[in-house]
Design an enzyme around this catalytic site. Sequence first.
Site, mmCIF file in Angstrom:
data_model
loop_
_atom_site.group_PDB
_atom_site.id
_atom_site.type_symbol
_atom_site.label_atom_id
_atom_site.label_comp_id
_atom_site.label_asym_id
_atom_site.label_seq_id
_atom_site.Cartn_x
_atom_site.Cartn_y
_atom_site.Cartn_z
ATOM 1 N N LYS A 290 0.653 37.138 78.817
ATOM 2 C CA LYS A 290 -0.685 37.061 78.237
ATOM 3 C C LYS A 290 -1.299 35.711 78.563
ATOM 4 C CE LYS A 290 0.599 39.776 74.209
ATOM 5 N NZ LYS A 290 1.084 39.595 72.850
ATOM 6 N N GLY B 110 -0.277 31.709 77.247
ATOM 7 C CA GLY B 110 1.094 31.208 77.314
ATOM 8 C C GLY B 110 1.762 30.964 75.980
ATOM 9 N N CYS C 36 1.840 28.340 74.006
ATOM 10 C CA CYS C 36 1.029 27.689 72.968
ATOM 11 C C CYS C 36 0.259 28.714 72.143
ATOM 12 C CB CYS C 36 0.068 26.704 73.627
ATOM 13 S SG CYS C 36 -1.220 26.120 72.528
ATOM 14 N N ILE D 274 10.207 21.535 66.448
ATOM 15 C CA ILE D 274 10.110 22.951 66.092
ATOM 16 C C ILE D 274 10.950 23.242 64.848
ATOM 17 C CG2 ILE D 274 10.649 25.305 66.852
ATOM 18 C CD1 ILE D 274 9.848 24.548 69.654
ATOM 19 N N GLY E 193 15.359 22.751 71.652
ATOM 20 C CA GLY E 193 14.615 22.295 72.821
ATOM 21 C C GLY E 193 14.158 23.462 73.683
ATOM 22 N N HIS F 43 -14.904 4.796 53.228
ATOM 23 C CA HIS F 43 -14.150 4.804 51.967
ATOM 24 C C HIS F 43 -14.747 5.866 51.034
ATOM 25 C CE1 HIS F 43 -12.027 3.264 48.451
ATOM 26 N NE2 HIS F 43 -13.171 3.341 47.782
HETATM 27 P P1 NAI Z 1 13.344 18.905 70.319
HETATM 28 O O1 NAI Z 1 13.925 18.361 71.557
HETATM 29 O O2 NAI Z 1 12.185 18.263 69.675
HETATM 30 O O3 NAI Z 1 14.485 18.966 69.206
HETATM 31 C C1 NAI Z 1 15.689 19.661 69.395
HETATM 32 C C2 NAI Z 1 16.687 19.114 68.386
HETATM 33 O O4 NAI Z 1 17.839 19.912 68.432
HETATM 34 C C3 NAI Z 1 17.110 17.693 68.684
HETATM 35 O O5 NAI Z 1 16.984 16.951 67.506
HETATM 36 C C4 NAI Z 1 18.552 17.844 69.133
HETATM 37 O O6 NAI Z 1 19.337 16.750 68.799
HETATM 38 C C5 NAI Z 1 18.965 19.075 68.365
HETATM 39 N N1 NAI Z 1 20.074 19.834 68.930
HETATM 40 C C6 NAI Z 1 20.264 20.161 70.219
HETATM 41 N N2 NAI Z 1 21.376 20.912 70.356
HETATM 42 C C7 NAI Z 1 21.883 21.072 69.105
HETATM 43 C C8 NAI Z 1 23.001 21.754 68.580
HETATM 44 N N3 NAI Z 1 23.830 22.447 69.368
HETATM 45 N N4 NAI Z 1 23.233 21.702 67.238
HETATM 46 C C9 NAI Z 1 22.387 21.019 66.439
HETATM 47 N N5 NAI Z 1 21.325 20.344 66.890
HETATM 48 C C10 NAI Z 1 21.064 20.376 68.200
HETATM 49 O O7 NAI Z 1 13.096 20.447 70.631
HETATM 50 P P2 NAI Z 1 12.300 21.529 69.797
HETATM 51 O O8 NAI Z 1 12.152 21.141 68.383
HETATM 52 O O9 NAI Z 1 12.976 22.812 70.089
HETATM 53 O O10 NAI Z 1 10.905 21.493 70.483
HETATM 54 C C11 NAI Z 1 10.803 21.687 71.888
HETATM 55 C C12 NAI Z 1 9.610 20.974 72.432
HETATM 56 O O11 NAI Z 1 8.449 21.617 71.982
HETATM 57 C C13 NAI Z 1 9.537 19.542 71.938
HETATM 58 O O12 NAI Z 1 10.064 18.676 72.899
HETATM 59 C C14 NAI Z 1 8.108 19.316 71.777
HETATM 60 O O13 NAI Z 1 7.617 18.692 72.942
HETATM 61 C C15 NAI Z 1 7.470 20.674 71.712
HETATM 62 N N6 NAI Z 1 6.910 20.905 70.388
HETATM 63 C C16 NAI Z 1 5.943 20.129 69.920
HETATM 64 C C17 NAI Z 1 5.397 20.369 68.698
HETATM 65 C C18 NAI Z 1 4.314 19.560 68.195
HETATM 66 O O14 NAI Z 1 3.929 18.605 68.828
HETATM 67 N N7 NAI Z 1 3.768 19.887 67.040
HETATM 68 C C19 NAI Z 1 5.861 21.424 67.844
HETATM 69 C C20 NAI Z 1 6.878 22.147 68.412
HETATM 70 C C21 NAI Z 1 7.380 21.883 69.634
#
Ligand code: NAI
Length: 532
Positions: free
Chosen positions: A103, A106, A108, A250, A333, A511
């Site tokens: 779609k 993507g 987002c 996430i 991730g 303010h």
């Molecule tokens: P992330 O890289 O932010 O966090 C993944 C977390 O999982 C890390 O803290 C890591 O240490 C942990 N982890 C990895 N393997 C693991 C395991 N086997 N057991 C336990 N913990 C483990 O990745 P996330 O949250 O999935 O997000 C992916 C990407 O999406 C981010 O890099 C971000 O750029 C983007 N994103 C941004 C958002 C925003 O700006 N609002 C919201 C959601 C995602």
Amino acid sequence: MANPQTRAAKISRRVLIPAATLPGSPGRPSQASPAVPPGIATGTTAVGRPVESVTYGLLVSREVVPTAEHFDVVVIGGGPGGYAAALYGASAGLNVAMIEKNKVGGTCLHVGCIPAKELLETAHVYRTVAEAKAFGIDAGQPEIDWSVAMGRKQKVVDSLTNGVRTLLKGRKVTVYDGHGRLHAGRRVTVAGGESGDVELTGDSVIIAAGSVPRTIPNFDVDGEIVMTSDEVLSIPRLPSTAVVIGGGAIGCEFASMLADMGTQVTVLEALPKILPGCDKDVAAVVERSFKKRHVEVRTGVTVTGHDPGDGSTVVHVEGADSIKTDVVVVSVGRAPNTDDLGLDGTAVQLDERGFVQVDELCRTGEDRVWAVGDCIATPALAHVGFAEAIVAITDILGEQPLPVDYPNVPWGIYCRPEVAFAGMSEEAAKQAGYDVVTSKHRYGGNSRAQIVGETEGLVKIIAEGGPDGRAGRILGVHMVGPWVTEQLGQGYLAVNWEATVDEVAQFIQPHPTLSELFGESVLAMTGRSLHA
Ligand code: NAI
């Protein structure tokens, strides 16, 4: 204000993303591609129109062979990186084709930012009604009608998707439905979708294939008990209990949303703290808030597997108690979606994790082929994809773009309390060798925060310390608290303008506002202050 020359000087200071070989003639509009792209069967016309094939001098059949349409730019992928490239390119007068197999919009729009923030807003409304008594409004105990909540989420997604489609149509972008693959000579094939088998050629090609959720061994995603963000956003009912593996952006958003709507949540994070990419004071505020809301946060843990039973499962954690749960959300991730992009015979290279290798202007190793968005190893953020799309198109136009300044992009995480930041954390600034001066002020003392009843959180400014110990250039702005994703703008500007504390302290803040806390935190770094 900061010397404008510093902006230009930055280009040479920036750390390059592991680069592929530079294309032969970057930043220069190319000559038109050959009229007959390689691979089109001999006997077709130059553009592959229906031909008459002649056997032994007799006209035996009329066959239809693929038509190679030629465009200024062919974009593979219709997520934020791809559609931004298409829209921006078309607005600059380029004739653009965009290929999307699923779609338009993507990750987002369909399984990321938009539906996630919409459901977080449902949690916010629920909480606001539940806590309305404090304002003298007794609305009783609210109940969630999940089908209505999901319906509203879908309405927002559909409306924004139609918006993007309308923009693409209005700018005369040709959208192909199917799977795009790149071949030598900037020939792109489209297959497997409603557009049928099509061949395109482009003076330039942009790969914007996006990413998919990463998974971990022993947690096969079944969409019922073990899910990734793709499935949670369409969950048919709210679970009573949830284990969230990964306490990153996430994971924290889902933990916050589910907990606010009554689910008992446990977060399992491998590293010593949740939100490992954030300043430690910011992450600590989120962790404290989670604990107050009975979200169990276990850090430094290793999950080994799970034993599914009837409608639930038991998650095993090395050296610690197992946890029984209705659902497991794996948020560890994202991985690049680059398995099946063709690429044979091209100089486009993938790194060992599958990311397309690019230089600082998003150029791949293949002449006039760029890659943007989540499929390259830069922050997986929609707005970074937008910025990279602009860089690529500007380069295609031969206009010498500035590279994206990756260490200083804005970040927003929409859990409660929200997190937003730009620039270096205190730890990162120290590691980079700066003498650091910090200023940290809490929303508890901010008038608007008290008015809206959301006093949890703080603003932290990181500045470079001068020889006299006074705060100089602002290196980082880190916020956690109410609506901080909407307040980061001036912090982002301060960091990227390379503004000093003395310069920013001159500006007046309205303010009473939440954003006053940013101004007051900067003012306090001059050695004098008002409320902070
Ligand atoms: P992330 O890289 O932010 O966090 C993944 C977390 O999982 C890390 O803290 C890591 O240490 C942990 N982890 C990895 N393997 C693991 C395991 N086997 N057991 C336990 N913990 C483990 O990745 P996330 O949250 O999935 O997000 C992916 C990407 O999406 C981010 O890099 C971000 O750029 C983007 N994103 C941004 C958002 C925003 O700006 N609002 C919201 C959601 C995602």
